[in-house]
Design a protein around this motif. Structure first.
Motif, PDB file in Angstrom:
ATOM      1  N   ALA A  24       0.824  -1.209   0.000  1.00 48.07           N
ATOM      2  CA  ALA A  24       0.000   0.000   0.000  1.00 48.07           C
ATOM      3  C   ALA A  24       0.858   1.259   0.000  1.00 48.07           C
ATOM      4  O   ALA A  24       0.572   2.225  -0.723  1.00 48.07           O
ATOM      5  CB  ALA A  24      -0.940  -0.012   1.200  1.00 48.07           C
ATOM      6  N   VAL A  25       1.921   1.270   0.809  1.00 44.79           N
ATOM      7  CA  VAL A  25       2.798   2.436   0.874  1.00 44.79           C
ATOM      8  C   VAL A  25       3.519   2.636  -0.462  1.00 44.79           C
ATOM      9  O   VAL A  25       3.647   3.768  -0.959  1.00 44.79           O
ATOM     10  CB  VAL A  25       3.818   2.291   2.022  1.00 44.79           C
ATOM     11  CG1 VAL A  25       4.895   3.367   1.935  1.00 44.79           C
ATOM     12  CG2 VAL A  25       3.109   2.370   3.362  1.00 44.79           C
ATOM     13  N   THR A  26       3.975   1.540  -1.047  1.00 43.09           N
ATOM     14  CA  THR A  26       4.645   1.630  -2.351  1.00 43.09           C
ATOM     15  C   THR A  26       3.703   2.184  -3.402  1.00 43.09           C
ATOM     16  O   THR A  26       4.068   3.072  -4.185  1.00 43.09           O
ATOM     17  CB  THR A  26       5.153   0.249  -2.794  1.00 43.09           C
ATOM     18  OG1 THR A  26       6.054  -0.270  -1.811  1.00 43.09           O
ATOM     19  CG2 THR A  26       5.873   0.347  -4.129  1.00 43.09           C
ATOM     20  N   TYR A  27       2.477   1.669  -3.417  1.00 40.26           N
ATOM     21  CA  TYR A  27       1.491   2.169  -4.375  1.00 40.26           C
ATOM     22  C   TYR A  27       1.189   3.650  -4.130  1.00 40.26           C
ATOM     23  O   TYR A  27       1.099   4.442  -5.082  1.00 40.26           O
ATOM     24  CB  TYR A  27       0.204   1.354  -4.269  1.00 40.26           C
ATOM     25  CG  TYR A  27      -0.909   1.873  -5.154  1.00 40.26           C
ATOM     26  CD1 TYR A  27      -0.976   1.486  -6.485  1.00 40.26           C
ATOM     27  CD2 TYR A  27      -1.866   2.757  -4.666  1.00 40.26           C
ATOM     28  CE1 TYR A  27      -1.977   1.965  -7.313  1.00 40.26           C
ATOM     29  CE2 TYR A  27      -2.870   3.241  -5.486  1.00 40.26           C
ATOM     30  CZ  TYR A  27      -2.925   2.846  -6.800  1.00 40.26           C
ATOM     31  OH  TYR A  27      -3.914   3.330  -7.619  1.00 40.26           O
ATOM     32  N   PHE A  28       1.046   4.031  -2.870  1.00 36.64           N
ATOM     33  CA  PHE A  28       0.757   5.432  -2.538  1.00 36.64           C
ATOM     34  C   PHE A  28       1.883   6.352  -3.003  1.00 36.64           C
ATOM     35  O   PHE A  28       1.618   7.427  -3.577  1.00 36.64           O
ATOM     36  CB  PHE A  28       0.552   5.568  -1.034  1.00 36.64           C
ATOM     37  CG  PHE A  28       0.375   6.990  -0.578  1.00 36.64           C
ATOM     38  CD1 PHE A  28      -0.832   7.644  -0.760  1.00 36.64           C
ATOM     39  CD2 PHE A  28       1.416   7.676   0.031  1.00 36.64           C
ATOM     40  CE1 PHE A  28      -0.996   8.966  -0.355  1.00 36.64           C
ATOM     41  CE2 PHE A  28       1.262   8.979   0.446  1.00 36.64           C
ATOM     42  CZ  PHE A  28       0.052   9.634   0.250  1.00 36.64           C
ATOM     43  N   LEU A  61       2.495  -3.327  -8.862  1.00 33.58           N
ATOM     44  CA  LEU A  61       1.849  -3.835  -7.648  1.00 33.58           C
ATOM     45  C   LEU A  61       1.712  -5.354  -7.701  1.00 33.58           C
ATOM     46  O   LEU A  61       1.939  -6.044  -6.699  1.00 33.58           O
ATOM     47  CB  LEU A  61       0.478  -3.184  -7.474  1.00 33.58           C
ATOM     48  CG  LEU A  61      -0.302  -3.542  -6.205  1.00 33.58           C
ATOM     49  CD1 LEU A  61       0.487  -3.167  -4.955  1.00 33.58           C
ATOM     50  CD2 LEU A  61      -1.662  -2.838  -6.203  1.00 33.58           C
ATOM     51  N   MET A  62       1.371  -5.873  -8.869  1.00 34.28           N
ATOM     52  CA  MET A  62       1.226  -7.314  -9.010  1.00 34.28           C
ATOM     53  C   MET A  62       2.565  -8.025  -8.794  1.00 34.28           C
ATOM     54  O   MET A  62       2.652  -8.995  -8.030  1.00 34.28           O
ATOM     55  CB  MET A  62       0.683  -7.663 -10.391  1.00 34.28           C
ATOM     56  CG  MET A  62       0.461  -9.152 -10.592  1.00 34.28           C
ATOM     57  SD  MET A  62      -0.007  -9.585 -12.281  1.00 34.28           S
ATOM     58  CE  MET A  62       1.562  -9.335 -13.139  1.00 34.28           C
ATOM     59  N   PHE A  78     -10.079   3.321  -6.767  1.00 34.50           N
ATOM     60  CA  PHE A  78     -10.477   2.504  -5.627  1.00 34.50           C
ATOM     61  C   PHE A  78      -9.811   2.998  -4.346  1.00 34.50           C
ATOM     62  O   PHE A  78      -8.953   3.882  -4.367  1.00 34.50           O
ATOM     63  CB  PHE A  78     -10.121   1.045  -5.884  1.00 34.50           C
ATOM     64  CG  PHE A  78      -8.663   0.716  -5.661  1.00 34.50           C
ATOM     65  CD1 PHE A  78      -8.286  -0.189  -4.695  1.00 34.50           C
ATOM     66  CD2 PHE A  78      -7.672   1.320  -6.427  1.00 34.50           C
ATOM     67  CE1 PHE A  78      -6.953  -0.491  -4.481  1.00 34.50           C
ATOM     68  CE2 PHE A  78      -6.334   1.017  -6.229  1.00 34.50           C
ATOM     69  CZ  PHE A  78      -5.974   0.115  -5.253  1.00 34.50           C
ATOM     70  N   ASP A  79     -10.200   2.400  -3.216  1.00 39.50           N
ATOM     71  CA  ASP A  79      -9.649   2.783  -1.923  1.00 39.50           C
ATOM     72  C   ASP A  79      -8.348   2.041  -1.666  1.00 39.50           C
ATOM     73  O   ASP A  79      -8.300   0.809  -1.682  1.00 39.50           O
ATOM     74  CB  ASP A  79     -10.648   2.452  -0.807  1.00 39.50           C
ATOM     75  CG  ASP A  79     -10.367   3.228   0.462  1.00 39.50           C
ATOM     76  OD1 ASP A  79      -9.214   3.179   0.919  1.00 39.50           O
ATOM     77  OD2 ASP A  79     -11.289   3.880   0.978  1.00 39.50           O
ATOM     78  N   ILE A  80      -7.283   2.780  -1.420  1.00 34.88           N
ATOM     79  CA  ILE A  80      -5.949   2.204  -1.251  1.00 34.88           C
ATOM     80  C   ILE A  80      -5.866   1.263  -0.047  1.00 34.88           C
ATOM     81  O   ILE A  80      -5.027   0.354  -0.012  1.00 34.88           O
ATOM     82  CB  ILE A  80      -4.899   3.330  -1.134  1.00 34.88           C
ATOM     83  CG1 ILE A  80      -3.487   2.765  -1.295  1.00 34.88           C
ATOM     84  CG2 ILE A  80      -5.038   4.069   0.182  1.00 34.88           C
ATOM     85  CD1 ILE A  80      -2.423   3.835  -1.350  1.00 34.88           C
TER      86      ILE A  80
END
Length: 262
Positions: A50-54, A71-72, A139-141
Motif C-alpha cells: 500500500a505504501v509503495t502504491y501510494f 503492484l502485481m 479505488f480505496d488504497i
C-alpha cells in the motif's frame, strides 16, 4: 513474549524475502506462534504494498498500467515466489490427470512443466486485468492491505483444519506442533487487524465484509478440492491457495467497482 517475537520472525523469514539475520530455534512454541502470526505477516506485506502504491501514485505521473503491473509483481516478489511456485507445482500435478499418489510425487518434482507455465500466465494475466481496471476506477488504497491479511489468515486456517496429505514437508512440520487453538488465535488476530483498518477508514467496511465472506467461501472450496485431488494439504497447495485467493479477491473488488460501485 520471546516465543511470540520468535514465532513472528520465523513467519517473516518463511513467508517473505525480508532479510531477518537471526537464527530462530524450531520448537513447539515458535512453531505455534509462527502459525498464529501469519495474519501479521500478511499485514506487513499489505502495508509495504500500500505504501509503495501510494508513493508511486501520489508523487509521480506513472500510468495506471505501470502501477497495476508493479503492484502485481511486488506481491509475487515480496513472497519470494514461494506461493507462485506452489501454484505451478499444483497445476502440473492436477493437469497430469494421474492418481493421488502420483500427483503428490509430481508436486515434489523440481522440474517445471508446460501446464505450470500456462497456468501461472493465466492466473497473473487475469489478476493484472482486475488490478488495472480497479486502479482506473479510483479505488480505496486501504484495500491493498486487506487482501494479504485475509489470504494469510485463511492459509493458517487451511493449514490446521485441512487433512494432511503426507507426513513430511512444510505443512506436516507445522501440524506436528500447531492445533485448532492456534488457528482460532490466527483468526482473532486477523479479525482485529481488519477491524483496525476499517476503524481507520470506515468507508471500506462493507467491502471488507464482502471480501471476508468471499475468503471463507474460497477456504471451504479449496479444502474440498485439495483433499479430493491431492489427498489433503501440503506446502504447495497452501502456496497455490494464497495465489488463487488473492486473485479471487481482486476479482471481487473489480466486480464491486464495475457493477455495484461501492
Amino acid at each position: 513474549m520471546k516465543a511470540v517475537w520468535s514465532g513472528f520472525l520465523l513467519s517473516v523469514q518463511f513467508l517473505t524475502v525480508i532479510p531477518i539475520r537471526k537464527q530462530i530455534d524450531w520448537n513447539d512454541a515458535t512453531a505455534r506462534w509462527s502459525v498464529r502470526t501469519f495474519p501479521l505477516v500478511g499485514a506487513l506485506i499489505g502495508v509495504i504494498e500500500a505504501v509503495t502504491y501510494f508513493m508511486f501514485s501520489s508523487f509521480s505521473s506513472l500510468s495506471p498500467l505501470f502501477l497495476a503491473l508493479s503492484l502485481m509483481w511486488l506481491s509475487i516478489w515480496i513472497a519470494g515466489g514461494l506461493h507462485a511456485d506452489g501454484w505451478m507445482d499444483v497445476s502440473d500435478a492436477f493437469f497430469s490427470y494421474r492418481d493421488v499418489k502420483r500427483r503428490q510425487e509430481i508436486m515434489s518434482d523440481s522440474r517445471v512443466g508446460a501446464f505450470a507455465v500456462l497456468s501461472i500466465l493465466f492466473l497473473l494475466s487475469f489478476r493484472f486485468l482486475f488490478m488495472f481496471e480497479t486502479i482506473c476506477s479510483d479505488f480505496d488504497i486501504f484495500l491493498i492491505a486487506v487482501i494479504p491479511v485475509l489470504s494469510r489468515t485463511a492459509m493458517a486456517w487451511l493449514l490446521i483444519y485441512g487433512k494432511r496429505a503426507k507426513q513430511t514437508g512444510m505443512a506436516a512440520a507445522f501440524r506436528e506442533h500447531a492445533d485448532r487453538y492456534d488457528a482460532h488465535v490466527a483468526m482473532i488476530i486477523g479479525s482485529c487487524l481488519l477491524a483496525c483498518l476499517c476503524a481507520a477508514h470506515f468507508s471500506v467496511l462493507k467491502t471488507v465484509i464482502f471480501l471476508a465472506c468471499g475468503t471463507i467461501f474460497a477456504v471451504f472450496v479449496a479444502r474440498l478440492f485439495f483433499e479430493k485431488q491431492f489427498g489433503g494439504i501440503t506446502g504447495d497447495t497452501l502456496g497455490a491457495f494464497v495465489e488463487g485467493v488473492e486473485t479471487w479477491l481482486w476479482c471481487m473488488i473489480w466486480l464491486l467497482r464495475s457493477y455495484v460501485m461501492v
